[in-house]
Scaffold this motif. Structure first.
Motif, PDB file in Angstrom:
ATOM      1  N   ARG A 108       2.901  61.269  33.445  1.00 53.11           N
ATOM      2  CA  ARG A 108       1.572  60.657  33.479  1.00 53.11           C
ATOM      3  C   ARG A 108       1.105  60.370  34.895  1.00 53.11           C
ATOM      4  O   ARG A 108      -0.094  60.283  35.152  1.00 53.11           O
ATOM      5  CB  ARG A 108       1.585  59.365  32.660  1.00 53.11           C
ATOM      6  N   ARG A 109       2.047  60.246  35.807  1.00 56.87           N
ATOM      7  CA  ARG A 109       1.685  60.025  37.209  1.00 56.87           C
ATOM      8  C   ARG A 109       1.508  61.329  37.974  1.00 56.87           C
ATOM      9  O   ARG A 109       1.286  61.319  39.185  1.00 56.87           O
ATOM     10  CB  ARG A 109       2.756  59.162  37.888  1.00 56.87           C
ATOM     11  N   GLY A 110       1.664  62.444  37.268  1.00 51.36           N
ATOM     12  CA  GLY A 110       1.485  63.735  37.916  1.00 51.36           C
ATOM     13  C   GLY A 110       2.672  64.186  38.736  1.00 51.36           C
ATOM     14  O   GLY A 110       2.542  65.059  39.600  1.00 51.36           O
ATOM     15  N   ILE A 111       3.844  63.625  38.453  1.00 54.15           N
ATOM     16  CA  ILE A 111       5.049  63.976  39.192  1.00 54.15           C
ATOM     17  C   ILE A 111       5.676  65.230  38.600  1.00 54.15           C
ATOM     18  O   ILE A 111       5.894  65.330  37.386  1.00 54.15           O
ATOM     19  CB  ILE A 111       6.072  62.822  39.142  1.00 54.15           C
ATOM     20  N   LYS A 112       5.970  66.210  39.446  1.00 52.82           N
ATOM     21  CA  LYS A 112       6.704  67.396  39.006  1.00 52.82           C
ATOM     22  C   LYS A 112       8.184  67.036  38.854  1.00 52.82           C
ATOM     23  O   LYS A 112       8.709  66.200  39.593  1.00 52.82           O
ATOM     24  CB  LYS A 112       6.560  68.525  40.023  1.00 52.82           C
ATOM     25  N   MET A 113       8.860  67.704  37.909  1.00 53.03           N
ATOM     26  CA  MET A 113      10.267  67.387  37.677  1.00 53.03           C
ATOM     27  C   MET A 113      11.108  68.650  37.525  1.00 53.03           C
ATOM     28  O   MET A 113      10.647  69.654  36.980  1.00 53.03           O
ATOM     29  CB  MET A 113      10.408  66.504  36.438  1.00 53.03           C
ATOM     30  N   ALA A 114      12.351  68.542  37.994  1.00 49.87           N
ATOM     31  CA  ALA A 114      13.297  69.657  37.892  1.00 49.87           C
ATOM     32  C   ALA A 114      14.675  69.122  37.554  1.00 49.87           C
ATOM     33  O   ALA A 114      14.978  67.946  37.776  1.00 49.87           O
ATOM     34  CB  ALA A 114      13.348  70.441  39.206  1.00 49.87           C
ATOM     35  N   VAL A 115      15.515  70.000  37.035  1.00 55.69           N
ATOM     36  CA  VAL A 115      16.933  69.720  36.811  1.00 55.69           C
ATOM     37  C   VAL A 115      17.735  70.646  37.702  1.00 55.69           C
ATOM     38  O   VAL A 115      17.428  71.837  37.809  1.00 55.69           O
ATOM     39  CB  VAL A 115      17.321  69.942  35.335  1.00 55.69           C
ATOM     40  N   VAL A 116      18.759  70.108  38.350  1.00 53.20           N
ATOM     41  CA  VAL A 116      19.725  70.922  39.083  1.00 53.20           C
ATOM     42  C   VAL A 116      21.101  70.602  38.518  1.00 53.20           C
ATOM     43  O   VAL A 116      21.554  69.456  38.579  1.00 53.20           O
ATOM     44  CB  VAL A 116      19.688  70.631  40.597  1.00 53.20           C
ATOM     45  N   SER A 117      21.758  71.611  37.943  1.00 52.96           N
ATOM     46  CA  SER A 117      23.045  71.406  37.293  1.00 52.96           C
ATOM     47  C   SER A 117      24.054  72.450  37.754  1.00 52.96           C
ATOM     48  O   SER A 117      23.703  73.602  37.997  1.00 52.96           O
ATOM     49  CB  SER A 117      22.882  71.493  35.771  1.00 52.96           C
ATOM     50  N   ASP A 118      25.325  72.029  37.840  1.00 49.49           N
ATOM     51  CA  ASP A 118      26.406  72.959  38.179  1.00 49.49           C
ATOM     52  C   ASP A 118      26.879  73.747  36.960  1.00 49.49           C
ATOM     53  O   ASP A 118      27.697  74.652  37.091  1.00 49.49           O
ATOM     54  CB  ASP A 118      27.603  72.196  38.760  1.00 49.49           C
ATOM     55  N   LEU A 217      13.457  53.857  38.108  1.00 51.89           N
ATOM     56  CA  LEU A 217      12.860  54.946  38.878  1.00 51.89           C
ATOM     57  C   LEU A 217      11.346  54.805  38.957  1.00 51.89           C
ATOM     58  O   LEU A 217      10.716  55.187  39.945  1.00 51.89           O
ATOM     59  CB  LEU A 217      13.243  56.286  38.247  1.00 51.89           C
ATOM     60  N   LEU A 218      10.748  54.234  37.938  1.00 58.03           N
ATOM     61  CA  LEU A 218       9.298  54.038  37.926  1.00 58.03           C
ATOM     62  C   LEU A 218       8.862  53.005  38.965  1.00 58.03           C
ATOM     63  O   LEU A 218       7.698  52.986  39.377  1.00 58.03           O
ATOM     64  CB  LEU A 218       8.835  53.619  36.531  1.00 58.03           C
ATOM     65  N   ASP A 219       9.781  52.154  39.384  1.00 57.42           N
ATOM     66  CA  ASP A 219       9.479  51.214  40.468  1.00 57.42           C
ATOM     67  C   ASP A 219       9.677  51.860  41.836  1.00 57.42           C
ATOM     68  O   ASP A 219       9.016  51.501  42.804  1.00 57.42           O
ATOM     69  CB  ASP A 219      10.381  49.976  40.368  1.00 57.42           C
ATOM     70  N   ILE A 220      10.593  52.824  41.893  1.00 62.63           N
ATOM     71  CA  ILE A 220      10.912  53.467  43.175  1.00 62.63           C
ATOM     72  C   ILE A 220       9.832  54.455  43.588  1.00 62.63           C
ATOM     73  O   ILE A 220       9.416  54.487  44.740  1.00 62.63           O
ATOM     74  CB  ILE A 220      12.278  54.178  43.093  1.00 62.63           C
ATOM     75  N   VAL A 221       9.378  55.269  42.663  1.00 64.68           N
ATOM     76  CA  VAL A 221       8.398  56.299  43.012  1.00 64.68           C
ATOM     77  C   VAL A 221       7.133  55.710  43.626  1.00 64.68           C
ATOM     78  O   VAL A 221       6.699  56.156  44.679  1.00 64.68           O
ATOM     79  CB  VAL A 221       8.082  57.211  41.810  1.00 64.68           C
ATOM     80  N   PRO A 222       6.525  54.669  43.046  1.00 62.77           N
ATOM     81  CA  PRO A 222       5.335  54.092  43.681  1.00 62.77           C
ATOM     82  C   PRO A 222       5.621  53.501  45.058  1.00 62.77           C
ATOM     83  O   PRO A 222       4.751  53.488  45.913  1.00 62.77           O
ATOM     84  CB  PRO A 222       4.905  52.990  42.704  1.00 62.77           C
TER      85      PRO A 222
END
Length: 232
Positions: A108-118, A217-222
């Motif tokens: 909702r904040r327009g943040i792109k997201m990815a997963v990086v896994s081994d 995390l929602l407190d960290i991003v802003p």
């Protein structure tokens, strides 16, 4: 300005070890029921010894244990173990609390997201889809995509490339300092240590942030966003 969040998956979004423990126990129970003449605790110990030596994602773990112990594979016992494992795994796939809430908030904040896994590509996607998260991520980078494991820079750089972001525009969230935090810092990402998923009681964490609940995390991003100017 933070525009993207890169996540480790196992023990960051999903309680992987809870699933693994339940699945291994169910597999051993099924093998014993099929005729395996071993004490349950001894067989579980042998399975984990190979896991720790060769990787927790080993897809042929029961073949290797049976071959090592008996010099051959009894396919009735092997098949029973695999079925027991799969049934328990499917029944114990679980997100940590507030994961879906947090991912939805980031979208909702327009943040792109990815997963990086081994982990290999198919198991990662099976877990993502099994938990209903397949629509949240703009990129998923697995071992099969780069041929490298964290803390190598390649997986992180691949995620940034797919997100079309610079390192300073994204943060990395993970539970393993030596892989997730160290690797992310190599390429210039800010780091968030998922303390709630830490299985090693890590003491020396050189991360930019630590969280006990993913919702933090929602407190960290802003906090990383620029403050709007009050000038006319």
């Amino acid at each position: 300005m933070i525009k993207g969040v890169i996540f480790d998956f196992d023990n960051t979004l999903m309680d992987f070890m809870k699933m693994k423990r339940a699945a291994v126990e169910a597999a051993v129970d099924a093998m014993i029921d099929a005729g395996l003449t071993y004490k349950k605790s001894d067989m579980i110990e042998k399975i984990y010894k190979i896991y720790w030596d060769e990787g927790i994602e080993d897809q042929f773990i029961f073949d290797k244990v049976l071959t090592k112990e008996f010099g051959k594979i009894d396919y009735k016992i092997l098949a029973s173990g695999i079925i027991g494992y799969r049934r328990a795994k499917d029944g114990t796939l679980a997100l940590y609390p507030h994961v879906q809430l947090t991912l939805t908030g980031l979208v909702r904040r327009g943040i792109k997201m990815a997963v990086v896994s081994d982990a290999p590509r198919l198991p990662v996607w099976l877990r993502i889809c099994g938990l209903g998260l397949q629509h949240y991520f703009d990129a998923v980078v697995t071992f099969d995509d780069t041929g490298a494991k964290k803390p190598d820079a390649k997986p992180f750089l691949a995620a940034l490339e797919r997100l079309k972001l610079r390192p300073e525009e994204a943060i990395m969230v993970g539970d393993w300092v030596e892989r997730d935090m160290v690797g992310a810092k190599k390429v210039g990402l800010k780091t968030v240590f998922a303390r709630y998923g830490d299985l090693q009681n890590t003491q020396n964490v050189e991360a930019d942030y630590e969280i006990d609940d993913i919702q933090q995390l929602l407190d960290i991003v802003p906090q990383t966003q620029p403050v709007p100017s009050t000038n006319p």
